[in-house]
Every structure is written in structure tokens, then in C-alpha cells.
Design an enzyme around this catalytic site. Structure first.
Site, PDB file in Angstrom:
ATOM      1  NE  ARG A 162      -3.544  -2.434   0.075  1.00  0.00           N
ATOM      2  CZ  ARG A 162      -3.491  -3.552  -0.306  1.00  0.00           C
ATOM      3  NH1 ARG A 162      -2.027  -3.456  -1.368  1.00  0.00           N
ATOM      4  NH2 ARG A 162      -3.996  -4.779  -0.433  1.00  0.00           N
ATOM      5  CB  SER A 237      -8.976  -1.879   4.585  1.00  0.00           C
ATOM      6  OG  SER A 237      -9.252  -3.172   4.010  1.00  0.00           O
ATOM      7  CD  GLU A 333      -5.448   0.108   2.671  1.00  0.00           C
ATOM      8  OE1 GLU A 333      -5.412  -0.882   3.294  1.00  0.00           O
ATOM      9  OE2 GLU A 333      -6.355   0.127   1.682  1.00  0.00           O
TER      10      GLU A 333
HETATM   11  C1  LIG Z   1     -15.725  -0.447  -0.313  1.00  0.00           C
HETATM   12  C2  LIG Z   1     -14.095  -0.317  -0.890  1.00  0.00           C
HETATM   13  C3  LIG Z   1     -13.196  -1.458  -0.747  1.00  0.00           C
HETATM   14  C4  LIG Z   1     -12.000  -1.121  -1.213  1.00  0.00           C
HETATM   15  N1  LIG Z   1     -10.920  -2.124  -1.364  1.00  0.00           N
HETATM   16  C5  LIG Z   1      -9.621  -2.054  -1.345  1.00  0.00           C
HETATM   17  C6  LIG Z   1      -8.690  -3.298  -1.846  1.00  0.00           C
HETATM   18  O1  LIG Z   1      -9.540  -4.262  -1.733  1.00  0.00           O
HETATM   19  N2  LIG Z   1      -7.520  -2.872  -1.982  1.00  0.00           N
HETATM   20  C7  LIG Z   1      -6.952  -1.806  -2.131  1.00  0.00           C
HETATM   21  O2  LIG Z   1      -5.720  -1.691  -2.385  1.00  0.00           O
HETATM   22  N3  LIG Z   1      -7.898  -0.587  -1.926  1.00  0.00           N
HETATM   23  C8  LIG Z   1      -9.290  -0.795  -1.638  1.00  0.00           C
HETATM   24  N4  LIG Z   1      -9.979   0.312  -1.351  1.00  0.00           N
HETATM   25  C9  LIG Z   1      -9.298   1.750  -1.514  1.00  0.00           C
HETATM   26  C10 LIG Z   1      -9.465   2.444  -2.606  1.00  0.00           C
HETATM   27  O3  LIG Z   1     -10.493   1.874  -3.643  1.00  0.00           O
HETATM   28  C11 LIG Z   1      -8.171   2.473  -3.492  1.00  0.00           C
HETATM   29  O4  LIG Z   1      -7.200   2.950  -2.733  1.00  0.00           O
HETATM   30  C12 LIG Z   1      -8.333   3.361  -4.940  1.00  0.00           C
HETATM   31  O5  LIG Z   1      -7.347   2.992  -5.411  1.00  0.00           O
HETATM   32  C13 LIG Z   1      -8.421   4.766  -4.736  1.00  0.00           C
HETATM   33  O6  LIG Z   1      -8.833   5.400  -5.751  1.00  0.00           O
HETATM   34  P1  LIG Z   1      -9.484   6.772  -6.151  1.00  0.00           P
HETATM   35  O7  LIG Z   1      -9.702   7.104  -7.478  1.00  0.00           O
HETATM   36  O8  LIG Z   1     -10.819   6.647  -5.324  1.00  0.00           O
HETATM   37  O9  LIG Z   1      -8.578   7.571  -5.011  1.00  0.00           O
HETATM   38  P2  LIG Z   1      -9.155   9.031  -4.594  1.00  0.00           P
HETATM   39  O10 LIG Z   1      -9.584   8.736  -3.060  1.00  0.00           O
HETATM   40  O11 LIG Z   1      -9.608  10.002  -5.159  1.00  0.00           O
HETATM   41  O12 LIG Z   1      -7.337   9.528  -4.106  1.00  0.00           O
HETATM   42  C14 LIG Z   1      -6.699   8.917  -3.012  1.00  0.00           C
HETATM   43  C15 LIG Z   1      -5.213   9.776  -2.959  1.00  0.00           C
HETATM   44  O13 LIG Z   1      -4.574   9.611  -4.390  1.00  0.00           O
HETATM   45  C16 LIG Z   1      -4.347  11.102  -4.922  1.00  0.00           C
HETATM   46  N5  LIG Z   1      -4.700  10.882  -6.345  1.00  0.00           N
HETATM   47  C17 LIG Z   1      -5.954  10.670  -6.870  1.00  0.00           C
HETATM   48  N6  LIG Z   1      -6.010  10.698  -7.989  1.00  0.00           N
HETATM   49  C18 LIG Z   1      -4.531  10.826  -8.490  1.00  0.00           C
HETATM   50  C19 LIG Z   1      -3.784  11.111  -9.670  1.00  0.00           C
HETATM   51  N7  LIG Z   1      -4.408  10.915 -10.660  1.00  0.00           N
HETATM   52  N8  LIG Z   1      -2.509  11.217  -9.590  1.00  0.00           N
HETATM   53  C20 LIG Z   1      -1.880  11.390  -8.332  1.00  0.00           C
HETATM   54  N9  LIG Z   1      -2.458  11.169  -7.382  1.00  0.00           N
HETATM   55  C21 LIG Z   1      -3.953  11.114  -7.176  1.00  0.00           C
HETATM   56  C22 LIG Z   1      -5.345  11.745  -4.123  1.00  0.00           C
HETATM   57  O14 LIG Z   1      -4.953  12.999  -3.863  1.00  0.00           O
HETATM   58  C23 LIG Z   1      -5.395  11.089  -2.578  1.00  0.00           C
HETATM   59  O15 LIG Z   1      -4.278  11.348  -1.976  1.00  0.00           O
HETATM   60  C24 LIG Z   1     -11.338   0.306  -1.242  1.00  0.00           C
HETATM   61  C25 LIG Z   1     -12.254   1.381  -1.006  1.00  0.00           C
HETATM   62  C26 LIG Z   1     -13.584   0.999  -0.869  1.00  0.00           C
HETATM   63  C27 LIG Z   1     -14.616   2.163  -0.406  1.00  0.00           C
END
Ligand SMILES: Cc1cc2nc3c(=O)[nH]c(=O)nc-3n(C[C@H](O)[C@H](O)[C@H](O)COP(=O)(O)OP(=O)(O)OC[C@H]3O[C@@H](n4cnc5c(N)ncnc54)[C@H](O)[C@@H]3O)c2cc1C
Length: 337
Positions: A162, A237, A333
């Protein structure tokens, strides 16, 4: 491309926390992204993908740039492998389903993870024994400072559990605009050894699963275990599973022989944070609208109108109790904003 002010982010974060962005803009392509960065040099910037890995504890006093770049294509292939490029704003799960439809293997165990493709390298997302680093080739990113494009190879990304360069040395300096994955076209490396995948497949009498069948099994397991953010606000998580030196772990294990753990190397073990939280008595606990999910102690939830601060306070109480009980520090996380 319009910059909006005092913009509600409630529908842009999966915790459904009400928080305002001072300014908000959604960008659809690299040209728009460059223009926004060039025209707003003096503004503080905040990058938003799908909002599924953040807890908003306050309004964001910055220009929120919502990465909404779309498109995917094959950039190279040979008999065995295909190199697929996706723009950062594509929805991850839809992208995974698309690769499976083409019979491209490698991402199936990461089905149904929320968020955007462009964010997957940020925390090296992973599930069911697979991480993004296993198929990741490179990503393109734009410098927030000088708008120059830069390619990050797998080595440049310093992937860990992570973790990546984007959460550390390059934090808040780059916006990822596209990612390339190398996927299998044949001889797929089906991995059903982790978690309940094989049990789920056995339920349907599947012995030699296809990519689609593995994906369906993962989807079914996730739907049965994790709350759907559309119904109950959450960010998956909330804590990482702590990694302990074996020498430290053994001392704790003597006191708590029932403690669950997985060996990850000769010197380290990983302890499930959910188990620690459950033992500390927090599973199903609710304070106002902030709570710990009733089936998954690792998932904090918003029952409706919790503020980010209330969820953060609950997370701190959990961290403290787990530390006082086991002497183990569990780290968030989720990005606390
Ligand atoms: C129900 C649920 C289940 C999940 N299960 C998992 C799992 O099994 N495994 C896992 O690893 N994660 C899991 N996650 C966490 C999440 O889905 C991941 O971390 C995902 O990659 C986040 O993507 P996002 O676009 O929503 O990021 P955001 O929440 O929009 O951003 C996260 C971070 O990244 C930065 N960011 C966003 N886009 C960019 C970009 N293009 N360039 C640079 N920085 C950027 C943001 O500023 C922020 O700091 C889960 C979340 C939920 C709600």
C-alpha cells in the site's frame, strides 16, 4: 471546463462526508489539465480521483482537480502478452471487466475495487494475493510545478505494501494521467489460493476457472463481506495490516497465542488489523453516526451524517486501544485530509 466555487464534495467521496472545496474543476484530457495548472499557478491544488481512499475532515481550501480523463487502448502485443494503456479517470472495476472481456489476464483478482485507474499506483492497490505492481509497466504523470510530462517505470514507483513514490518522495508533486499494464493473452496465471476464492468456486462446482469465473467469485465474496459505499459510506479497509519483526511478534504472540498472523518473509510477519480491532472490542461499535462495521472490523462507516472529524476521532480511539492492548501500532491506509 468551468471552475466552480464552494463546491460540495459529498457525492465525490465514498464516505459521503459533507465537505466543501474552495474551488473545483473536472478535467477531461491532458490539454485541459495542463491549462488548469498553467492558469492557476499560485493556487494550492488537491487531486481527486474517485474519492474512495480519503477521509475529509475539513473543507478543502484549494483548487480541487477531479481527474476525469477517459480512454483505453492496446499499445503493443505479441503472442503471449498485451500492453494496455488506460487514462487515469477510467473507473477501475469497469476497466478490469473490459480486460476480462478481451480475455486479458492479470487483473481479475482485483475486481470490484472502487476508484480510478490513475490512482491505482498511488497505494499499489491489491486484493486476493495480487497487487498492481504485478502487472504495472509504467505510468505517465504531469508535474504540478512545471507541467512537464514524466514517465515513471515500475522501478521509479518504489512499490511496497500500500505504498509508492506517490505517497512519499513525489507526494503532491505529480498527477498521474495514464497507466500501462502488461497482461497475459494465454497461459493465464490463475491465482485462487488466497482467501475464499477456491471455496466460492467450489460452491459452483468450478474446478478449472476462467478469468471471468475468478472475477465473479471475487465479486461475490467482496459483496458478501464489504459494505457497498452507495448504501453505507466507507472507504474500505481503514487501517493497513501491521507488519512486525518476527522477534517483536514472538514476544506479543507469547502473551496472545490466539493472535492471527501470516509469515511474509524470514524476518517479518503480517498481523490482520481487523482481528486486533475486533479483539479490542470495537467490531460493530457506533458513536453517533460514526461506526465500525458489524461484520468487518477493519471498515469504518458513516451511518449518515458523521463528520470526517468524528470518524477520525473513532479511528484514533481504536489505534490507542489496540496499542494499549497489544503494543502494536496500526496505521491508517486511508488518506486523512
Ligand atoms: C468498499 C471499498 C473497498 C476497497 N477495497 C480495496 C482493496 O481491496 N484494495 C485496495 O488496495 N484498496 C481498496 N480500497 C481503497 C480504494 O479503492 C483504492 O485506494 C483506490 O485506488 C482509490 O482510488 P480513487 O480514485 O478513489 O482515489 P482517491 O480517493 O480519489 O485518491 C486517493 C489519493 O490519491 C491521490 N490521487 C488521486 N488521483 C490521483 C492521480 N491521478 N495522480 C496522483 N494522485 C492522485 C489523491 O490526492 C489522494 O491522496 C477500497 C475502498 C472502498 C470504498
Amino acid at each position: 471546463m468551468e471552475i466552480q466555487t464552494n463546491f460540495s464534495l459529498k457525492n465525490y467521496n465514498t464516505f459521503s462526508i459533507e465537505a466543501k472545496a474552495n474551488q473545483f474543476v473536472a478535467v477531461k484530457n491532458v490539454g485541459e489539465l495542463k491549462a488548469v495548472l498553467e492558469q492557476n499557478k499560485s493556487e494550492k491544488k488537491f487531486i481527486l480521483g474517485g474519492g474512495s481512499n480519503m477521509l475529509l475532515t475539513k473543507n478543502i481550501e484549494a483548487l480541487v482537480i477531479h481527474v476525469d480523463l477517459k480512454g483505453k487502448k492496446i499499445v503493443k502485443e505479441n503472442e503471449d502478452f498485451v500492453w494496455v494503456e488506460s487514462q487515469a479517470g477510467e473507473n477501475w472495476h469497469e476497466f478490469v471487466l473490459w480486460t476480462i472481456e478481451q480475455n486479458f489476464g492479470g487483473l481479475e483478482n482485483m475486481s470490484l475495487i472502487p476508484g480510478n485507474v490513475g490512482t491505482t499506483p498511488v497505494q499499489n492497490i491489491g486484493a486476493y494475493g495480487t497487487e498492481i505492481k504485478d502487472t504495472f509497466v509504467s505510468c505517465e504523470a504531469i508535474s504540478i510545478e512545471n507541467q512537464e510530462m514524466r514517465m515513471f517505470s515500475k522501478e521509479d514507483c518504489h512499490f511496497g505494501y500500500r505504498e509508492s513514490v506517490f505517497k512519499n518522495e513525489a507526494k503532491e508533486q505529480y498527477i498521474i494521467t495514464s497507466v500501462i499494464f502488461k497482461l497475459t493473452k494465454r497461459n493465464h496465471k490463475i491465482n485462487i489460493s488466497y482467501g475464499d476464492i477456491s471455496t466460492e468456486l467450489a460452491k459452483n462446482s468450478i474446478t478449472n476457472p476462467t478469468l471471468k469465473e475468478v472475477s465473479n467469485a471475487v465479486i461475490a465474496i467482496r459483496q458478501s463481506k464489504l459494505p457497498d459505499p452507495k448504501e453505507l459510506g466507507n472507504s474500505g479497509s481503514f487501517f493497513k495490516n501491521p507488519i512486525l519483526l518476527k522477534t517483536d511478534f514472538e514476544k506479543i504472540h507469547q502473551k496472545f497465542p490466539e493472535m492471527k498472523y501470516y509469515e511474509i518473509s524470514e524476518t517479518e510477519v503480517k498481523v490482520p488489523a481487523g482481528w486486533l480491532i475486533e479483539q479490542a472490542g470495537f467490531k460493530g461499535k457506533r458513536i453517533g453516526d460514526a461506526g465500525v462495521h458489524k461484520n468487518q472490523a477493519l471498515v469504518l462507516v458513516n451511518y449518515g451524517n458523521a463528520t470526517g472529524q468524528e470518524i477520525l476521532n473513532l479511528s484514533k480511539e481504536i489505534q490507542k486501544t489496540v496499542f494499549d492492548t497489544f503494543g502494536v501500532l496500526i496505521e491508517a491506509e486511508v488518506n486523512i485530509i
